[in-house]
Design an enzyme around this catalytic site. Structure first.
Site, short mmCIF file in Angstrom:
data_model
loop_
_atom_site.label_atom_id
_atom_site.label_comp_id
_atom_site.label_asym_id
_atom_site.label_seq_id
_atom_site.Cartn_x
_atom_site.Cartn_y
_atom_site.Cartn_z
N ALA A 1 9.97 5.88 6.24
CA ALA A 1 10.45 4.76 7.16
C ALA A 1 10.01 3.36 6.72
CB ALA A 1 10.27 4.96 8.42
N VAL B 1 0.79 -1.20 0.10
CA VAL B 1 0.08 0.00 0.00
C VAL B 1 0.77 1.33 -0.26
CG1 VAL B 1 -2.25 1.32 1.21
CG2 VAL B 1 -1.79 -1.22 1.18
N VAL C 1 -10.92 -0.75 6.78
CA VAL C 1 -12.05 -1.40 6.68
C VAL C 1 -12.40 -1.59 4.97
CG1 VAL C 1 -14.06 -2.18 7.53
CG2 VAL C 1 -12.74 -1.01 8.94
N LYS D 1 -11.65 -5.65 11.73
CA LYS D 1 -12.82 -4.68 10.94
C LYS D 1 -14.05 -4.85 11.50
CE LYS D 1 -9.93 -5.47 6.73
NZ LYS D 1 -9.62 -6.24 5.73
P1 NAP Z 1 3.71 -4.76 3.52
O1 NAP Z 1 3.49 -5.02 2.09
O2 NAP Z 1 4.30 -5.88 4.44
O3 NAP Z 1 4.41 -3.36 3.74
C1 NAP Z 1 4.74 -2.99 5.22
C2 NAP Z 1 5.80 -1.79 4.89
O4 NAP Z 1 6.47 -1.37 6.12
C3 NAP Z 1 7.17 -2.24 4.29
O5 NAP Z 1 7.66 -1.27 3.51
C4 NAP Z 1 7.97 -2.39 5.34
O6 NAP Z 1 9.65 -2.12 5.29
C5 NAP Z 1 7.54 -1.48 6.48
N1 NAP Z 1 7.89 -1.93 7.87
C6 NAP Z 1 7.18 -2.93 8.40
N2 NAP Z 1 7.77 -2.96 9.75
C7 NAP Z 1 8.77 -1.91 9.91
C8 NAP Z 1 9.41 -1.25 11.01
N3 NAP Z 1 9.43 -2.02 12.34
N4 NAP Z 1 10.31 -0.48 10.83
C9 NAP Z 1 10.31 0.20 9.63
N5 NAP Z 1 9.35 -0.05 8.64
C10 NAP Z 1 8.82 -1.29 8.69
O7 NAP Z 1 2.17 -4.32 4.20
P2 NAP Z 1 0.74 -3.61 3.36
O8 NAP Z 1 0.10 -4.90 2.73
O9 NAP Z 1 1.26 -2.54 2.50
O10 NAP Z 1 -0.14 -3.30 4.50
C11 NAP Z 1 0.22 -2.05 5.31
C12 NAP Z 1 -0.95 -1.75 6.35
O11 NAP Z 1 -2.22 -1.40 5.40
C13 NAP Z 1 -1.23 -2.86 7.16
O12 NAP Z 1 -1.68 -2.28 8.37
C14 NAP Z 1 -2.41 -3.55 6.47
O13 NAP Z 1 -3.11 -4.25 7.43
C15 NAP Z 1 -3.18 -2.31 5.72
N6 NAP Z 1 -3.88 -2.82 4.75
C16 NAP Z 1 -3.45 -3.46 3.78
C17 NAP Z 1 -4.23 -3.74 2.46
C18 NAP Z 1 -3.77 -4.65 1.26
O14 NAP Z 1 -4.40 -4.84 0.49
N7 NAP Z 1 -2.26 -4.93 1.34
C19 NAP Z 1 -5.52 -3.33 2.31
C20 NAP Z 1 -5.88 -2.30 3.43
C21 NAP Z 1 -5.13 -2.30 4.61
P3 NAP Z 1 10.27 -2.88 4.14
O15 NAP Z 1 9.80 -2.46 2.68
O16 NAP Z 1 11.95 -2.39 4.24
O17 NAP Z 1 10.08 -4.31 4.41
N1 HSE Z 2 -5.68 -8.51 4.18
C1 HSE Z 2 -6.61 -7.62 4.02
C2 HSE Z 2 -7.85 -8.44 3.08
C3 HSE Z 2 -6.28 -6.43 3.07
O1 HSE Z 2 -7.42 -9.48 2.49
O2 HSE Z 2 -8.73 -8.02 3.13
C4 HSE Z 2 -7.44 -5.29 3.08
O3 HSE Z 2 -7.56 -4.95 4.61
#
Ligand code: NAP
Ligand code: HSE
Length: 431
Positions: free
Chosen positions: A46, A17, A134, A207
């Site tokens: 970060a 994201v 959500v 959620k």
């Molecule tokens: P992700 O792909 O795992 O990305 C996490 C990012 O945070 C990475 O850039 C990682 O760094 C960084 N990070 C993690 N731990 C860290 C730490 N301790 N210090 C500094 N940086 C750190 O996660 P994502 O899917 O984008 O999701 C991010 C958030 O959005 C979560 O809360 C998730 O629940 C929410 N969300 C996700 C989606 C979805 O479809 N993916 C949809 C809605 C909401 P590196 O790149 O260096 O590893």
């Molecule tokens: N892992 C979550 C899902 C991302 O599959 O719905 C969206 O919050």
């Protein structure tokens, strides 16, 4: 500071994201400036690994020192897209303490300790927005928090996890096994960093807690949610659902009980094919809201994935930035009604109960008596051939009954010599 000075923005996390949000902040800068009235300046990002190449984003923006970034003292906005409880929680509190408004998609954190974040934001006079927490791209937080705040919400129900909907949909339509489809969902960026959160229902439960909190003006936490994931759903269950004219969906259900308590749960549920939720495909989500005056509303759209979710994040960024420009702030927590949680055993639903029995006279009557003795009324019974000539498979559809009564029925059924041990039950959607 002149009125045209940029608003300084820090991004925590640049994964699925965060990378899309960074891209939009950079490529849509002119439009965002026009909508806000001042430019946004992305001053730092970060990440864990600051040396990793990230396409299209200036490497000089990256730091592995998130703490120093949020404490630099001149930030207007901090966008948290790291996920997890710590260090995200501490970083958001530090950002708020330093006077920045915050935007997050972190449902896990909000559902476990949202009250602390709300209180800190209120004390500092800054904003806390979380539309992306959500149902991905779907506007659902703002409708509950603002548009319907004058109404009385009675129920919020729907599919709020894209990964599990993607998996269940593929199991139904392609007969694919659980593990293969999960790997595909991960590759597409739908799953959480630890996909257990998705498949065991923790993500949907977080959620549901956020939706119930907003809908019923109470503080509902992750632990209040009765939760069951989809790891126990087999291709046999999928086939049984199809025989009953249903599909299986992971449903979040937040409903006000007659006595005013909150029933909140996440369960694999049989949904009749005629129900609008039955046709929600892939990683899409859909949420129904039932309210006293507006009636029934349905929201549907992409529930996961970097690009759709970035839309919800950017919406919050513009809103918080506009508030900043005007010296205003958005709504705080509304938890005045402090309703209790209805115990899981008292929550009422229809159920489908599957069991294997001896195929001999009187067995069906014994099974029916068992249901009746616990006050569970039957709507339909279906019998098919079982594992051998002397066995039969029964599928029993009940009328609406309390969960505890159906569990007690099953415990007693399992004691009958004519019934095999593997009795299973699943909720059936009836609204
Ligand atoms: P992700 O792909 O795992 O990305 C996490 C990012 O945070 C990475 O850039 C990682 O760094 C960084 N990070 C993690 N731990 C860290 C730490 N301790 N210090 C500094 N940086 C750190 O996660 P994502 O899917 O984008 O999701 C991010 C958030 O959005 C979560 O809360 C998730 O629940 C929410 N969300 C996700 C989606 C979805 O479809 N993916 C949809 C809605 C909401 P590196 O790149 O260096 O590893
Ligand atoms: N892992 C979550 C899902 C991302 O599959 O719905 C969206 O919050």
């Amino acid at each position: 500071m002149t009125t045209s000075a940029p608003l300084k923005v820090a991004l925590l996390g640049c994964g699925v994201v965060g990378s899309q949000v960074a891209r939009l902040l950079l490529t849509q800068a002119a439009d965002l400036q026009a909508r806000i009235g001042r430019p946004l300046e992305l001053v730092g990002i970060a990440v864990r690994d600051a040396a990793k190449p990230r396409e299209g984003i200036d490497p000089a923006l990256f730091t592995a020192d998130a703490e120093a970034l949020v404490r630099r003292g001149d930030l207007d906005l901090v966008i948290e897209l790291m996920g997890g409880i710590e260090p995200a929680r501490g970083l958001l509190l530090a950002a708020i303490g330093a006077g920045a408004s915050v935007v997050t998609a972190n449902k896990a954190l909000l559902a476990s300790d949202g009250g602390t974040l709300y209180a800190a934001a209120e004390a500092a006079g800054v904003d806390l927005y979380y539309e992306a927490a959500v149902a991905g791209a779907i506007p659902i937080i703002r409708p509950l928090r603002e548009s319907l705040v004058g109404d009385e919400v009675l129920a919020v129900k729907g599919i709020v996890n894209g990964t599990t909907n993607f998996i269940l949909d593929k199991m139904h339509t392609a007969g694919e096994g659980f593990a293969d489809v999960l790997a595909e969902a991960q590759a597409l960026g739908y799953a959480e960093a630890d996909p257990t959160a998705d498949v065991e229902g923790f993500d949907a439960a977080a959620k549901a807690a956020l939706l119930a909190s907003l809908a019923f003006h109470s503080r509902v936490k992750l632990d209040d949610v009765d939760r069951e994931g989809i790891t126990g759903v087999s291709l046999d269950d999928i086939a049984a659902a199809e025989q009953m004219g249903c599909v299986i969906k992971l449903l979040a259900d937040c409903t006000l009980s007659e006595d005013g308590r909150i029933a909140v749960g996440v369960h694999p549920t049989m949904v009749p094919l005629s129900h609008p939720l039955a046709s929600i495909p892939g990683a899409y989500n859909a949420v129904f809201i039932e309210s006293r005056n507006a009636g029934r509303l349905m929201f549907m759209g992409p529930g996961a994935g970097g690009q759709p979710t970035s839309s919800a994040v950017l919406g919050d960024v513009v809103t918080a930035a506009r508030n900043r420009v005007r010296g205003a702030s958005g709504p705080g927590e509304s938890a005045y009604s402090a309703r209790g949680i209805l115990p899981a055993d008292e929550v009422r639903s229809r159920y489908y109960v599957a069991l294997e029995v001896s195929d001999e006279p009187g067995v069906l009557a014994k099974v029916a008596t068992c249901f009746a003795s616990h006050g569970v009324s039957l709507q339909a019974v279906r019998q098919d051939g079982g594992a051998g000539e002397s066995r039969a498979r029964l599928g029993v559809m009940t009328h609406v009954a309390p969960h505890g009564d159906v569990c007690a029925t099953i415990a007693e059924l399992q004691q009958l010599a004519e019934v095999g041990a593997g009795v299973s039950m699943m909720r059936v959607e009836d609204r």
